[in-house]
Write a protein that holds these residues in place. Structure first.
Motif, PDB file in Angstrom:
ATOM      1  N   ASN A   1      19.021   2.481  -4.523  1.00  0.00           N
ATOM      2  CA  ASN A   1      18.884   3.905  -4.874  1.00  0.00           C
ATOM      3  C   ASN A   1      18.189   4.130  -6.215  1.00  0.00           C
ATOM      4  OD1 ASN A   1      20.199   4.844  -2.508  1.00  0.00           O
ATOM      5  ND2 ASN A   1      22.192   4.366  -3.449  1.00  0.00           N
ATOM      6  N   ILE A   2      17.217   3.285  -6.539  1.00  0.00           N
ATOM      7  CA  ILE A   2      16.431   3.480  -7.754  1.00  0.00           C
ATOM      8  C   ILE A   2      15.396   4.559  -7.486  1.00  0.00           C
ATOM      9  CG2 ILE A   2      14.765   2.412  -9.324  1.00  0.00           C
ATOM     10  CD1 ILE A   2      16.255  -0.190  -9.014  1.00  0.00           C
ATOM     11  N   SER A   3      15.401   5.615  -8.270  1.00  0.00           N
ATOM     12  CA  SER A   3      14.495   6.744  -8.057  1.00  0.00           C
ATOM     13  C   SER A   3      13.077   6.357  -8.455  1.00  0.00           C
ATOM     14  CB  SER A   3      14.949   7.952  -8.872  1.00  0.00           C
ATOM     15  OG  SER A   3      14.820   7.679 -10.259  1.00  0.00           O
ATOM     16  N   LEU A   4      12.106   7.183  -8.029  1.00  0.00           N
ATOM     17  CA  LEU A   4      10.720   6.927  -8.397  1.00  0.00           C
ATOM     18  C   LEU A   4      10.512   7.066  -9.904  1.00  0.00           C
ATOM     19  CD1 LEU A   4       8.975   8.810  -5.455  1.00  0.00           C
ATOM     20  CD2 LEU A   4       8.757   6.378  -5.949  1.00  0.00           C
ATOM     21  N   THR A   5      11.229   8.004 -10.523  1.00  0.00           N
ATOM     22  CA  THR A   5      11.121   8.178 -11.977  1.00  0.00           C
ATOM     23  C   THR A   5      11.628   6.943 -12.703  1.00  0.00           C
ATOM     24  OG1 THR A   5      11.445  10.560 -11.735  1.00  0.00           O
ATOM     25  CG2 THR A   5      11.806   9.614 -13.922  1.00  0.00           C
ATOM     26  N   GLU A   6      12.764   6.438 -12.249  1.00  0.00           N
ATOM     27  CA  GLU A   6      13.318   5.236 -12.863  1.00  0.00           C
ATOM     28  C   GLU A   6      12.427   4.035 -12.599  1.00  0.00           C
ATOM     29  OE1 GLU A   6      16.107   2.690 -14.843  1.00  0.00           O
ATOM     30  OE2 GLU A   6      15.524   4.804 -14.944  1.00  0.00           O
ATOM     31  N   ALA A   7      11.834   3.972 -11.402  1.00  0.00           N
ATOM     32  CA  ALA A   7      10.941   2.858 -11.062  1.00  0.00           C
ATOM     33  C   ALA A   7       9.710   2.859 -11.980  1.00  0.00           C
ATOM     34  CB  ALA A   7      10.508   2.958  -9.604  1.00  0.00           C
TER      35      ALA A   7
ATOM     36  N   LYS B   1       0.822  -1.211   0.000  1.00  0.00           N
ATOM     37  CA  LYS B   1       0.000   0.000   0.000  1.00  0.00           C
ATOM     38  C   LYS B   1       0.858   1.263   0.000  1.00  0.00           C
ATOM     39  CE  LYS B   1      -2.401   0.621   3.755  1.00  0.00           C
ATOM     40  NZ  LYS B   1      -1.939   1.873   4.377  1.00  0.00           N
ATOM     41  N   SER B   2       1.866   1.310   0.866  1.00  0.00           N
ATOM     42  CA  SER B   2       2.734   2.493   0.939  1.00  0.00           C
ATOM     43  C   SER B   2       3.463   2.723  -0.376  1.00  0.00           C
ATOM     44  CB  SER B   2       3.743   2.341   2.084  1.00  0.00           C
ATOM     45  OG  SER B   2       3.091   2.296   3.330  1.00  0.00           O
ATOM     46  N   SER B   3       3.866   1.650  -1.035  1.00  0.00           N
ATOM     47  CA  SER B   3       4.582   1.777  -2.312  1.00  0.00           C
ATOM     48  C   SER B   3       3.674   2.367  -3.398  1.00  0.00           C
ATOM     49  CB  SER B   3       5.115   0.410  -2.761  1.00  0.00           C
ATOM     50  OG  SER B   3       6.041  -0.096  -1.824  1.00  0.00           O
ATOM     51  N   VAL B   4       2.391   1.980  -3.386  1.00  0.00           N
ATOM     52  CA  VAL B   4       1.447   2.514  -4.361  1.00  0.00           C
ATOM     53  C   VAL B   4       1.267   4.014  -4.154  1.00  0.00           C
ATOM     54  CG1 VAL B   4      -0.957   2.487  -5.119  1.00  0.00           C
ATOM     55  CG2 VAL B   4       0.226   0.335  -4.677  1.00  0.00           C
ATOM     56  N   LEU B   5       1.052   4.417  -2.908  1.00  0.00           N
ATOM     57  CA  LEU B   5       0.873   5.841  -2.607  1.00  0.00           C
ATOM     58  C   LEU B   5       2.138   6.630  -2.913  1.00  0.00           C
ATOM     59  CD1 LEU B   5      -1.099   5.509   0.744  1.00  0.00           C
ATOM     60  CD2 LEU B   5      -1.997   6.139  -1.486  1.00  0.00           C
ATOM     61  N   GLU B   6       3.272   6.017  -2.676  1.00  0.00           N
ATOM     62  CA  GLU B   6       4.561   6.636  -2.980  1.00  0.00           C
ATOM     63  C   GLU B   6       4.675   6.900  -4.481  1.00  0.00           C
ATOM     64  OE1 GLU B   6       8.370   5.383  -0.689  1.00  0.00           O
ATOM     65  OE2 GLU B   6       8.440   4.372  -2.611  1.00  0.00           O
ATOM     66  N   ALA B   7       4.267   5.917  -5.279  1.00  0.00           N
ATOM     67  CA  ALA B   7       4.352   6.062  -6.729  1.00  0.00           C
ATOM     68  C   ALA B   7       3.386   7.130  -7.236  1.00  0.00           C
ATOM     69  CB  ALA B   7       4.052   4.719  -7.405  1.00  0.00           C
ATOM     70  N   LEU B   8       2.198   7.220  -6.637  1.00  0.00           N
ATOM     71  CA  LEU B   8       1.219   8.219  -7.065  1.00  0.00           C
ATOM     72  C   LEU B   8       1.643   9.626  -6.683  1.00  0.00           C
ATOM     73  CD1 LEU B   8      -2.120   6.402  -6.124  1.00  0.00           C
ATOM     74  CD2 LEU B   8      -1.297   6.884  -8.433  1.00  0.00           C
ATOM     75  N   SER B   9       2.226   9.765  -5.484  1.00  0.00           N
ATOM     76  CA  SER B   9       2.567  11.099  -4.971  1.00  0.00           C
ATOM     77  C   SER B   9       3.957  11.559  -5.389  1.00  0.00           C
ATOM     78  CB  SER B   9       2.470  11.116  -3.448  1.00  0.00           C
ATOM     79  OG  SER B   9       3.437  10.250  -2.875  1.00  0.00           O
ATOM     80  N   GLY B  10       4.836  10.604  -5.717  1.00  0.00           N
ATOM     81  CA  GLY B  10       6.190  10.972  -6.098  1.00  0.00           C
ATOM     82  C   GLY B  10       7.103  11.275  -4.933  1.00  0.00           C
ATOM     83  N   VAL B  11       6.679  10.952  -3.697  1.00  0.00           N
ATOM     84  CA  VAL B  11       7.508  11.198  -2.517  1.00  0.00           C
ATOM     85  C   VAL B  11       7.538   9.948  -1.657  1.00  0.00           C
ATOM     86  CG1 VAL B  11       7.071  13.675  -2.465  1.00  0.00           C
ATOM     87  CG2 VAL B  11       5.563  12.138  -1.198  1.00  0.00           C
ATOM     88  N   ALA B  12       8.598   9.844  -0.842  1.00  0.00           N
ATOM     89  CA  ALA B  12       8.739   8.706   0.053  1.00  0.00           C
ATOM     90  C   ALA B  12       7.888   8.917   1.298  1.00  0.00           C
ATOM     91  CB  ALA B  12      10.213   8.524   0.441  1.00  0.00           C
ATOM     92  N   LEU B  13       6.940   8.025   1.522  1.00  0.00           N
ATOM     93  CA  LEU B  13       6.105   8.052   2.712  1.00  0.00           C
ATOM     94  C   LEU B  13       6.646   7.051   3.725  1.00  0.00           C
ATOM     95  CD1 LEU B  13       2.663   8.144   0.879  1.00  0.00           C
ATOM     96  CD2 LEU B  13       3.688  10.016   2.161  1.00  0.00           C
ATOM     97  N   PRO B  14       6.235   7.148   5.002  1.00  0.00           N
ATOM     98  CA  PRO B  14       6.722   6.180   5.999  1.00  0.00           C
ATOM     99  C   PRO B  14       6.462   4.749   5.558  1.00  0.00           C
ATOM    100  CG  PRO B  14       5.589   7.976   7.087  1.00  0.00           C
ATOM    101  CD  PRO B  14       5.387   8.176   5.613  1.00  0.00           C
ATOM    102  N   ARG B  15       7.464   3.925   5.684  1.00  0.00           N
ATOM    103  CA  ARG B  15       7.310   2.510   5.371  1.00  0.00           C
ATOM    104  C   ARG B  15       8.174   1.710   6.324  1.00  0.00           C
ATOM    105  NH1 ARG B  15       9.071   0.119   0.166  1.00  0.00           N
ATOM    106  NH2 ARG B  15       8.150   1.835  -0.999  1.00  0.00           N
ATOM    107  N   GLY B  16       7.945   0.420   6.357  1.00  0.00           N
ATOM    108  CA  GLY B  16       8.701  -0.459   7.244  1.00  0.00           C
ATOM    109  C   GLY B  16       7.825  -1.597   7.720  1.00  0.00           C
TER     110      GLY B  16
END
Length: 413
Positions: free
Chosen positions: A278-284, A72-87
């Motif tokens: 260190n793969i960026s969101l753009t590269e991902a 879930k966090s990864s999906v929101l991260e991809a939509l927003s373009g920023v790193a959200l809390p994960r773990g």
């Protein structure tokens, strides 16, 4: 049909045609027209939520739910373009309203986080995780507890779509150290507060490498939406599908396992190993498209606009705007009913105080005299709105007398 509906219908009817157009053409005039039509709807609901109408009326929204480690966090991260809390464990400890607002190319990235009486603005995307964690600690306390108070995070950037989501805590079954034994029930009650409302689109995140029929998030969504009319499922982690199990995933995508009217979309987002490398969101995002384009079983889904985060973003915006449009007549009617009730109640209070300073003294003197007259009348007759005041006070005075008599022995001259 008005312009906004034409835009929505065009989008749904001409996907394949636009797929063959040059990228610049697809993201030029059409995209600007799309944005100008959808943004007013989303901003209107955000404004109503901001002024507190949701305390009285349910507003159209998209709630994101998923079991822990569902992606879930990864999906929101991809939509927003920023790193959200994960773990591991509970990462989302408070409902997080994620408001994404698209700016023109060349504009600066900005974020505003709001909770309780706090509002902070910052311009560094890498600070998002820290601000969100700090807000969660303030609301839910340090540790691993949860809280139902809302955190609002508004991100304005050229690289996001116009969209508002509410991220909810991941569903857990077993409490970890420091969590109450009923943490699972607490999370379920919090999630139900959002997903049981008819005005909410339930966005259920399910990993491809588990049996979808057994996931708690989808089971909860089915419980409040048995016909699947307001549930959209996201399948994550397609790269972890066992060899030979791809046909089973396609059965899910086609709605043959758990039918959903809004269907399924599959995405491949950054995993922890990608972050470590260190793969960026753009590269991902580029790697995601390449993954589906070259996949022997899933590639045709790319042409059908049923895979990738980009397709998910467009689909969510379209679903939210259509949902808002459908809800507007009912919402308008409810507001008018509440407004009439409040106006009626206000009339019972009489005329309010004047705004002109020179009239305030006379108004206050009049009110004091009226209050004094009411007290005098009560003293004369004993009549009050609660009954005869003397009858009400007599038992109180009797109790006071008994208390004084009982305490007489302890009093020393």
């Amino acid at each position: 049909m008005d312009a906004s509906l034409e835009i929505l219908d065009h989008d749904s009817q001409d996907n394949n045609g636009r797929e063959n157009q040059p990228f610049e053409e697809r993201t030029g005039v059409f995209l600007k027209q799309w944005e100008s039509q959808v943004r007013p709807y989303i901003e209107m609901i955000d404004y109503l939520r901001r002024i507190g109408i949701e305390k009285d009326l349910a507003l159209p929204s998209i709630a994101v739910v998923g079991d822990q480690s569902s992606g879930k966090s990864s999906v929101l991260e991809a939509l927003s373009g920023v790193a959200l809390p994960r773990g591991s464990g509970i990462v989302t400890r408070c409902p997080l309203e994620l408001k994404l607002r698209k700016l023109n190319a060349g504009s600066n990235w900005t974020a505003i986080i709001s909770y309780r009486d706090v509002q902070e603005t910052f311009t560094d995307p890498s600070q998002v995780e820290g601000y969100v964690r700090r807000a969660q600690n303030v609301l839910a306390g340090d540790g691993v507890g949860i809280c139902d108070e809302l955190i609002s995070l508004e991100i304005t950037s050229p690289d996001v779509c116009d969209l508002t989501l509410i991220d909810l805590p991941g569903i857990t079954r077993v409490p970890v150290k420091g969590q109450p034994e009923d943490i699972g029930d607490q999370i379920r009650r919090l999630i139900l507060k959002f997903i049981e409302k008819r005005e909410t689109i339930n966005l259920v995140v399910v990993p491809c490498n588990v049996d979808i029929a057994t996931t708690e998030a989808l089971r909860m969504a089915q419980g409040v939406d048995p016909n699947g009319t307001r549930t959209l499922a996201i399948l994550t982690k397609p790269d972890l599908v066992d060899k030979g199990a791809e046909a089973d995933i396609l059965q899910v995508m086609q709605g043959k396992v758990v039918p959903l009217k809004k269907g399924y979309i599959m995405v491949r987002c950054r995993g922890q190993s990608d972050i470590n490398e260190n793969i960026s969101l753009t590269e991902a995002t580029r790697l995601e498209t390449e993954f589906f384009r070259s996949h022997s079983h899933f590639s045709y889904l790319l042409e059908e606009q049923k895979v990738t985060t980009r397709c998910l973003a467009t689909r969510l915006t379209k679903e939210l705007v259509e949902h808002i449009r459908a809800s507007l007549p009912s919402l308008t009617e409810q507001i008018q009913i509440r407004l009439s009730a409040v106006r009626l109640e206000l009339r019972n209070y009489g005329q309010g105080p004047p705004l002109e300073p020179e009239k305030m003294g006379a108004y206050l003197s009049k009110r004091i005299l009226e209050f004094s007259d009411q007290i005098s009348e009560i003293c004369r007759t004993g009549a009050s709105g609660e009954g005869n005041i003397y009858s009400l006070l007599r038992p109180v005075f009797k109790q006071w007398e008994c208390h004084l008599r009982n305490s007489k022995a302890s009093c020393r001259p």
